[in-house]
Scaffold this motif. Structure first.
Motif, PDB file in Angstrom:
ATOM      1  N   PRO A  88     -15.088   4.514  10.286  1.00  0.00           N
ATOM      2  CA  PRO A  88     -14.907   3.533  11.363  1.00  0.00           C
ATOM      3  C   PRO A  88     -14.550   2.140  10.830  1.00  0.00           C
ATOM      4  O   PRO A  88     -13.773   1.419  11.472  1.00  0.00           O
ATOM      5  CB  PRO A  88     -16.260   3.539  12.067  1.00  0.00           C
ATOM      6  N   GLU A  89     -15.064   1.784   9.681  1.00  0.00           N
ATOM      7  CA  GLU A  89     -14.773   0.460   9.117  1.00  0.00           C
ATOM      8  C   GLU A  89     -13.344   0.343   8.591  1.00  0.00           C
ATOM      9  O   GLU A  89     -12.915  -0.746   8.196  1.00  0.00           O
ATOM     10  CB  GLU A  89     -15.763   0.107   8.008  1.00  0.00           C
ATOM     11  N   ASP A  90     -12.589   1.421   8.603  1.00  0.00           N
ATOM     12  CA  ASP A  90     -11.164   1.349   8.246  1.00  0.00           C
ATOM     13  C   ASP A  90     -10.302   0.927   9.440  1.00  0.00           C
ATOM     14  O   ASP A  90      -9.098   0.724   9.288  1.00  0.00           O
ATOM     15  CB  ASP A  90     -10.673   2.709   7.742  1.00  0.00           C
ATOM     16  N   THR A  91     -10.912   0.803  10.582  1.00  0.00           N
ATOM     17  CA  THR A  91     -10.175   0.416  11.789  1.00  0.00           C
ATOM     18  C   THR A  91      -9.563  -0.974  11.649  1.00  0.00           C
ATOM     19  O   THR A  91     -10.213  -1.897  11.148  1.00  0.00           O
ATOM     20  CB  THR A  91     -11.114   0.440  13.005  1.00  0.00           C
ATOM     21  N   GLY A  92      -8.325  -1.094  12.105  1.00  0.00           N
ATOM     22  CA  GLY A  92      -7.647  -2.377  12.073  1.00  0.00           C
ATOM     23  C   GLY A  92      -6.144  -2.209  12.199  1.00  0.00           C
ATOM     24  O   GLY A  92      -5.651  -1.079  12.314  1.00  0.00           O
ATOM     25  N   VAL A  93      -5.446  -3.314  12.189  1.00  0.00           N
ATOM     26  CA  VAL A  93      -3.991  -3.284  12.150  1.00  0.00           C
ATOM     27  C   VAL A  93      -3.579  -3.292  10.681  1.00  0.00           C
ATOM     28  O   VAL A  93      -4.018  -4.145   9.909  1.00  0.00           O
ATOM     29  CB  VAL A  93      -3.379  -4.494  12.885  1.00  0.00           C
ATOM     30  N   TYR A  94      -2.742  -2.327  10.333  1.00  0.00           N
ATOM     31  CA  TYR A  94      -2.296  -2.187   8.955  1.00  0.00           C
ATOM     32  C   TYR A  94      -0.878  -2.720   8.822  1.00  0.00           C
ATOM     33  O   TYR A  94       0.010  -2.369   9.618  1.00  0.00           O
ATOM     34  CB  TYR A  94      -2.362  -0.730   8.522  1.00  0.00           C
ATOM     35  N   TYR A  95      -0.685  -3.555   7.813  1.00  0.00           N
ATOM     36  CA  TYR A  95       0.607  -4.179   7.558  1.00  0.00           C
ATOM     37  C   TYR A  95       1.104  -3.803   6.162  1.00  0.00           C
ATOM     38  O   TYR A  95       0.312  -3.718   5.224  1.00  0.00           O
ATOM     39  CB  TYR A  95       0.485  -5.702   7.602  1.00  0.00           C
ATOM     40  N   CYS A  96       2.401  -3.644   6.027  1.00  0.00           N
ATOM     41  CA  CYS A  96       2.983  -3.584   4.695  1.00  0.00           C
ATOM     42  C   CYS A  96       3.733  -4.903   4.464  1.00  0.00           C
ATOM     43  O   CYS A  96       4.160  -5.572   5.419  1.00  0.00           O
ATOM     44  CB  CYS A  96       3.908  -2.385   4.525  1.00  0.00           C
ATOM     45  N   ALA A  97       3.839  -5.257   3.207  1.00  0.00           N
ATOM     46  CA  ALA A  97       4.473  -6.512   2.838  1.00  0.00           C
ATOM     47  C   ALA A  97       5.191  -6.343   1.508  1.00  0.00           C
ATOM     48  O   ALA A  97       4.821  -5.484   0.698  1.00  0.00           O
ATOM     49  CB  ALA A  97       3.436  -7.628   2.752  1.00  0.00           C
ATOM     50  N   ALA A  98       6.199  -7.181   1.290  1.00  0.00           N
ATOM     51  CA  ALA A  98       7.010  -7.095   0.080  1.00  0.00           C
ATOM     52  C   ALA A  98       6.989  -8.411  -0.683  1.00  0.00           C
ATOM     53  O   ALA A  98       6.978  -9.502  -0.086  1.00  0.00           O
ATOM     54  CB  ALA A  98       8.460  -6.748   0.453  1.00  0.00           C
ATOM     55  N   LYS A  99       6.990  -8.256  -2.010  1.00  0.00           N
ATOM     56  CA  LYS A  99       7.032  -9.412  -2.907  1.00  0.00           C
ATOM     57  C   LYS A  99       8.056  -9.114  -3.997  1.00  0.00           C
ATOM     58  O   LYS A  99       7.965  -8.065  -4.655  1.00  0.00           O
ATOM     59  CB  LYS A  99       5.654  -9.646  -3.541  1.00  0.00           C
ATOM     60  N   TYR A 100       9.005 -10.040  -4.185  1.00  0.00           N
ATOM     61  CA  TYR A 100       9.978  -9.858  -5.242  1.00  0.00           C
ATOM     62  C   TYR A 100       9.239  -9.921  -6.577  1.00  0.00           C
ATOM     63  O   TYR A 100       8.769 -10.983  -7.000  1.00  0.00           O
ATOM     64  CB  TYR A 100      11.075 -10.921  -5.178  1.00  0.00           C
ATOM     65  N   LEU A 101       9.161  -8.815  -7.268  1.00  0.00           N
ATOM     66  CA  LEU A 101       8.399  -8.739  -8.519  1.00  0.00           C
ATOM     67  C   LEU A 101       8.857  -7.508  -9.294  1.00  0.00           C
ATOM     68  O   LEU A 101       8.190  -6.466  -9.300  1.00  0.00           O
ATOM     69  CB  LEU A 101       6.896  -8.651  -8.226  1.00  0.00           C
ATOM     70  N   PRO A 102      10.011  -7.626  -9.969  1.00  0.00           N
ATOM     71  CA  PRO A 102      10.524  -6.486 -10.725  1.00  0.00           C
ATOM     72  C   PRO A 102       9.772  -6.324 -12.041  1.00  0.00           C
ATOM     73  O   PRO A 102      10.228  -6.748 -13.089  1.00  0.00           O
ATOM     74  CB  PRO A 102      11.996  -6.857 -10.949  1.00  0.00           C
ATOM     75  N   SER A 103       8.592  -5.732 -11.952  1.00  0.00           N
ATOM     76  CA  SER A 103       7.744  -5.581 -13.132  1.00  0.00           C
ATOM     77  C   SER A 103       6.809  -4.401 -12.909  1.00  0.00           C
ATOM     78  O   SER A 103       6.916  -3.672 -11.928  1.00  0.00           O
ATOM     79  CB  SER A 103       6.939  -6.857 -13.363  1.00  0.00           C
TER      80      SER A 103
END
Length: 126
Positions: A88-103
């Motif tokens: 239940p504590e996993d409940t929430g809005v999940y977002y993905c995000a990107a960061k320029y980091l070629p490493s």
């Protein structure tokens, strides 16, 4: 135009599984680290997991280690978050995000990311 679109959220019972997808467009995924974040009602957004641009490095929040798995398929411009043994504590809005980091590195720090999707709701409840 750089865009990230999440899908795969929903309502699931405790102990169940979901797989979230993050489809990206407008940029070359190979050069970007991708993070998954979540935000529960009344709480700050928190980092859940991240994967480096090469896919060779991943990190997880302590609360999801052993239950969640992040992966990426650059050919399909998609990053996944497999979530098992949901609580239940996993409940929430999940977002993905990107960061320029070629490493080989990635980070789950919210402020490090420049580009965000709109989110997908995950509700874990009986």
């Amino acid at each position: 135009q750089l865009q990230l679109v999440e899908s795969g959220g929903g309502l699931v019972q405790p102990g169940g599984s979901l797989r979230l997808s993050c489809v990206v467009s407008g940029f070359i995924l190979d050069y970007y680290a991708i993070g998954w974040f979540r935000q529960a009602p009344g709480k700050e957004r928190e980092g859940v997991s991240c994967i480096s641009s090469t896919g060779g490095s991943t990190n997880y929040a302590d609360s999801v280690k052993g239950r969640f798995t992040i992966s990426r398929d650059n050919a399909k411009n998609t990053v996944y978050l497999q979530m098992n043994s949901l609580k239940p504590e996993d409940t929430g809005v999940y977002y993905c995000a990107a960061k320029y980091l070629p490493s080989r590195r990635c980070t789950t720090i919210v402020t490090e990311y420049n580009y965000w999707g709109q989110g997908t709701q995950v509700t874990v409840s009986s």
